[in-house]
Design a protein around this motif. Structure first.
Motif, PDB file in Angstrom:
ATOM      1  N   ARG A  56       0.834  -1.196   0.000  1.00 47.57           N
ATOM      2  CA  ARG A  56       0.000   0.000   0.000  1.00 47.57           C
ATOM      3  C   ARG A  56       0.869   1.245   0.000  1.00 47.57           C
ATOM      4  NH1 ARG A  56      -2.838  -3.967   2.248  1.00 47.57           N
ATOM      5  NH2 ARG A  56      -1.472  -3.941   4.053  1.00 47.57           N
ATOM      6  N   TYR A 165      -5.492  -4.541  -8.603  1.00 54.73           N
ATOM      7  CA  TYR A 165      -5.019  -3.517  -7.656  1.00 54.73           C
ATOM      8  C   TYR A 165      -3.635  -3.838  -7.103  1.00 54.73           C
ATOM      9  CZ  TYR A 165      -6.845  -7.291  -4.836  1.00 54.73           C
ATOM     10  OH  TYR A 165      -7.097  -8.537  -4.337  1.00 54.73           O
ATOM     11  N   CYS A 166      -3.085  -5.002  -7.383  1.00 57.01           N
ATOM     12  CA  CYS A 166      -2.008  -5.549  -6.551  1.00 57.01           C
ATOM     13  C   CYS A 166      -0.632  -5.530  -7.216  1.00 57.01           C
ATOM     14  CB  CYS A 166      -2.374  -6.977  -6.165  1.00 57.01           C
ATOM     15  SG  CYS A 166      -1.223  -7.688  -4.971  1.00 57.01           S
ATOM     16  N   PRO A 267      -8.985 -14.646   1.692  1.00 53.99           N
ATOM     17  CA  PRO A 267      -9.402 -13.296   1.303  1.00 53.99           C
ATOM     18  C   PRO A 267     -10.521 -13.313   0.269  1.00 53.99           C
ATOM     19  CG  PRO A 267      -7.010 -13.431   1.361  1.00 53.99           C
ATOM     20  CD  PRO A 267      -7.529 -14.835   1.526  1.00 53.99           C
ATOM     21  N   ASP A 307      -9.584 -10.972   3.884  1.00 54.99           N
ATOM     22  CA  ASP A 307      -9.075  -9.625   3.598  1.00 54.99           C
ATOM     23  C   ASP A 307     -10.141  -8.876   2.802  1.00 54.99           C
ATOM     24  OD1 ASP A 307      -6.611 -10.286   4.667  1.00 54.99           O
ATOM     25  OD2 ASP A 307      -5.574 -10.422   2.748  1.00 54.99           O
ATOM     26  N   ILE A 309     -11.016  -4.981   0.737  1.00 59.14           N
ATOM     27  CA  ILE A 309     -10.594  -3.660   0.262  1.00 59.14           C
ATOM     28  C   ILE A 309     -11.859  -2.815   0.093  1.00 59.14           C
ATOM     29  CG2 ILE A 309      -9.576  -2.374  -1.659  1.00 59.14           C
ATOM     30  CD1 ILE A 309      -7.791  -4.784  -2.222  1.00 59.14           C
ATOM     31  N   PHE A 338      -8.748  -2.876   4.382  1.00 57.59           N
ATOM     32  CA  PHE A 338      -7.885  -1.783   3.926  1.00 57.59           C
ATOM     33  C   PHE A 338      -8.653  -0.830   3.026  1.00 57.59           C
ATOM     34  CE2 PHE A 338      -5.675  -5.888   3.925  1.00 57.59           C
ATOM     35  CZ  PHE A 338      -4.737  -5.673   4.913  1.00 57.59           C
ATOM     36  N   MET A 339      -8.191   0.435   3.001  1.00 57.28           N
ATOM     37  CA  MET A 339      -8.670   1.355   1.966  1.00 57.28           C
ATOM     38  C   MET A 339      -7.896   1.060   0.701  1.00 57.28           C
ATOM     39  SD  MET A 339      -9.135   5.104   3.548  1.00 57.28           S
ATOM     40  CE  MET A 339      -7.778   5.156   4.682  1.00 57.28           C
ATOM     41  N   TYR A 340      -8.577   1.094  -0.420  1.00 55.10           N
ATOM     42  CA  TYR A 340      -7.885   0.879  -1.690  1.00 55.10           C
ATOM     43  C   TYR A 340      -6.761   1.909  -1.850  1.00 55.10           C
ATOM     44  CZ  TYR A 340      -6.758   1.322  -6.562  1.00 55.10           C
ATOM     45  OH  TYR A 340      -6.060   1.426  -7.726  1.00 55.10           O
ATOM     46  N   ARG A 343      -1.663   1.609  -6.799  1.00 55.14           N
ATOM     47  CA  ARG A 343      -0.251   1.246  -6.878  1.00 55.14           C
ATOM     48  C   ARG A 343       0.255   1.509  -8.283  1.00 55.14           C
ATOM     49  NH1 ARG A 343       1.194   2.538  -3.612  1.00 55.14           N
ATOM     50  NH2 ARG A 343       3.015   1.304  -3.118  1.00 55.14           N
TER      51      ARG A 343
HETATM   52  N1  5AD Z   1      -4.831  -1.383  -1.875  1.00 56.45           N
HETATM   53  C1  5AD Z   1      -5.382  -1.822  -0.715  1.00 56.45           C
HETATM   54  N2  5AD Z   1      -5.237  -3.062  -0.254  1.00 56.45           N
HETATM   55  C2  5AD Z   1      -4.488  -3.905  -0.986  1.00 56.45           C
HETATM   56  N3  5AD Z   1      -4.163  -5.199  -0.807  1.00 56.45           N
HETATM   57  C3  5AD Z   1      -3.384  -5.589  -1.826  1.00 56.45           C
HETATM   58  N4  5AD Z   1      -3.194  -4.572  -2.679  1.00 56.45           N
HETATM   59  C4  5AD Z   1      -3.879  -3.516  -2.193  1.00 56.45           C
HETATM   60  C5  5AD Z   1      -4.078  -2.190  -2.636  1.00 56.45           C
HETATM   61  N5  5AD Z   1      -3.551  -1.746  -3.774  1.00 56.45           N
HETATM   62  C6  5AD Z   1      -4.654  -5.986   0.314  1.00 56.45           C
HETATM   63  C7  5AD Z   1      -5.521  -7.154  -0.137  1.00 56.45           C
HETATM   64  C8  5AD Z   1      -4.625  -8.339   0.052  1.00 56.45           C
HETATM   65  C9  5AD Z   1      -3.802  -7.897   1.246  1.00 56.45           C
HETATM   66  C10 5AD Z   1      -2.530  -8.644   1.455  1.00 56.45           C
HETATM   67  O1  5AD Z   1      -3.547  -6.546   1.013  1.00 56.45           O
HETATM   68  O2  5AD Z   1      -6.654  -7.241   0.707  1.00 56.45           O
HETATM   69  O3  5AD Z   1      -5.332  -9.552   0.288  1.00 56.45           O
END
Ligand code: 5AD
Ligand code: SF4
Length: 445
Positions: A56, A165-166, A267, A307, A309, A338-340, A343
């Motif tokens: 993040r 998103y990852c 997740p 998990d 987002i 988590f908040m998005y 990346r």
């Molecule tokens: N923004 C927010 N959360 C994220 N995760 C992965 N990439 C992002 C991102 N760009 C979270 C997902 C994943 C965890 C390890 O981190 O929920 O399962």
């Protein structure tokens, strides 16, 4: 860079996921093997490894502020600084350009070559190694010597799923599985070094594939079955799983292997099929729920974790409401949310409909309130039951111990015990993050 004296002490600072914790431990073992001692708590180290996380935002900024702090604190004699982990992999060149105090940049697949990089640094040369060789790292690391009762074991690395998103597929590379025999041998050594519980780690741990001792193709369940045969290994866990890689064998293992703990981190990220599709998650909400039902059928007391987002690009209030409904339907024992965070280089960062920060914050609060309620309810439902607790460390109060229940709850209790013991405890009171227990003294024979 000027030439330097060989470092006598080191510190590894690991941020982020459990795999980074594992990598940090292995780097520490590697440095100790070079005759460099861990720095005493509170004292400066001659060599500092910043083992970073890129999942993040603000991760890179944090690295620069850590570097600045180290340089300032070091005065005329700053430590040798190595940046490791996923920020090193993703932004190694920028780090070298922006931070002259950094002597080494080493990616997560290259840290076994740290000793050679230190030798270069001693000659005053800076070194970057972000190669991604398929499998060389583990074979080049020294054996495990002394570990905590609950130890990590990386069995699989990398990710081919490309959720939009990852960054992981870019920083950790393609999915690779470590060989069966190597893993059984490392688990055996962990047990000899003091582990009673082993958590098998992988970005997609259940994508692990290998060949057993007879040369037959097997999945994670086959590996777990083999590890369960190690007499002094009491508990096995694994994380993190992906719904697409769940097999019948893995579900069945939960009903058949006592040493496999009743806990599943699976997740889901969102409760909306439209959002899941935009995330490229390759599963639907219904498909996910059906998987959970099958795990519950195999192991009715299984604790579920996930998990989430919030605020993925385009997520509407109604779609977020579907995530809340999913949370109510599942009743998670534990979860991460988590908040998005956009990346760089990922498809989602370029999508329309980025959600405003205030909206994300408000959704995260509502989601966490719901998840917190379920976590407390799960803990409260355990009160009155008896379970085994693996003692991991001393508690804050004298005579107090802290350990983990089979469902990964933290349990405090007082009495006659030692780190590494597996003791019987009656759970007496529950809070949101831990339980108080009473030690059951075994009846004299
Ligand atoms: N923004 C927010 N959360 C994220 N995760 C992965 N990439 C992002 C991102 N760009 C979270 C997902 C994943 C965890 C390890 O981190 O929920 O399962
Ligand atoms: Fe990232 Fe998705 Fe791979 Fe998990 S499965 S590491 S969230 S790309």
């Amino acid at each position: 860079m000027p030439t330097r004296e060989h470092p006598r002490t080191f510190r590894v600072k690991s941020l982020g996921c459990q795999m980074n914790v594992y990598d940090g431990e292995r780097m520490a073992e590697l440095l100790a093997d070079q005759g460099i001692a861990p720095a005493v708590d509170g004292q400066d180290a001659d060599l500092v490894v910043l083992n970073t996380c890129h999942i993040r935002e603000k991760a890179a900024e944090k690295v620069y502020s850590d570097i600045g702090r180290l340089v300032k604190a070091g005065g005329d004699n700053p430590p040798m600084i190595a940046v490791a982990g996923c920020v090193a992999q993703a932004e190694g060149e920028e780090i070298m350009a922006r931070a002259p105090a950094v002597g080494m940049v080493v990616g997560p697949q290259a840290y076994h070559r740290l000793p050679a990089m230190i030798a270069k640094a001693l000659r005053g040369e800076r070194a970057t190694d972000t190669d991604m060789p398929a499998d060389a790292k583990f074979a080049a690391l020294p054996p495990r010597r002394r570990v905590a009762p609950s130890a990590f074991l990386t069995v699989q690395e990398g990710c081919d799923k490309f959720c939009t998103y990852c960054v992981v597929p870019y920083t950790r590379g393609a999915e690779i599985s470590r060989p069966f025999g190597e893993l059984v041998a490392e688990a055996q050594r962990l047990v000899e070094a003091g582990a009673r519980e082993v958590t098998l780690l992988g970005q997609n741990v259940n994508a692990w594939r290998g060949e057993d001792a007879k040369g037959c193709a097997t999945g994670l369940d086959g590996l777990i079955r083999e590890l369960a045969k190690l007499p002094d290994l009491q508990r096995i866990r694994y994380t993190t799983s992906h719904p697409a890689d769940v097999t019948d064998g893995l579900i069945a293992a939960h009903g058949e292997i006592d040493k496999l703990m009743p806990y599943l981190h699976l997740p889901v990220q969102s409760g909306s099929d439209r959002v899941l599709k935009a995330m490229n998650r390759s599963h639907t909400v219904d498909g996910y729920l059906r998987l959970l039902e099958r795990f519950r059928a195999a192991r009715p007391d299984i604790a579920l974790s996930g998990d989430f987002i919030v605020g993925f690009p385009g997520e509407s209030e109604a779609e977020f409401g579907e995530t809340l409904r999913l949370v109510e339907a599942v009743g998670y024992a534990h979860a991460f949310s988590f908040m998005y965070s956009p990346r760089p280089g990922t498809p989602a960062a370029a999508m329309n409909g980025q959600v405003a920060r205030e909206v994300m914050e408000e959704r995260l609060q509502r989601l966490q309130a719901a998840l917190g309620r379920h976590q407390l309810a799960f803990n409260q439902a355990s009160v009155g039951s008896r379970c085994a607790v693996l003692v991991e460390r001393k508690g804050k109060k004298p005579g107090q111990w802290l350990g983990k229940s089979p469902w990964l709850q933290s349990v405090f209790f007082e009495g006659d015990a030692a780190i590494g013991d597996l003791v019987e405890v009656e759970l007496a009171a529950a809070g949101p993050n831990s339980l108080a227990g009473e030690l059951l003294v075994p009846a004299a024979a």
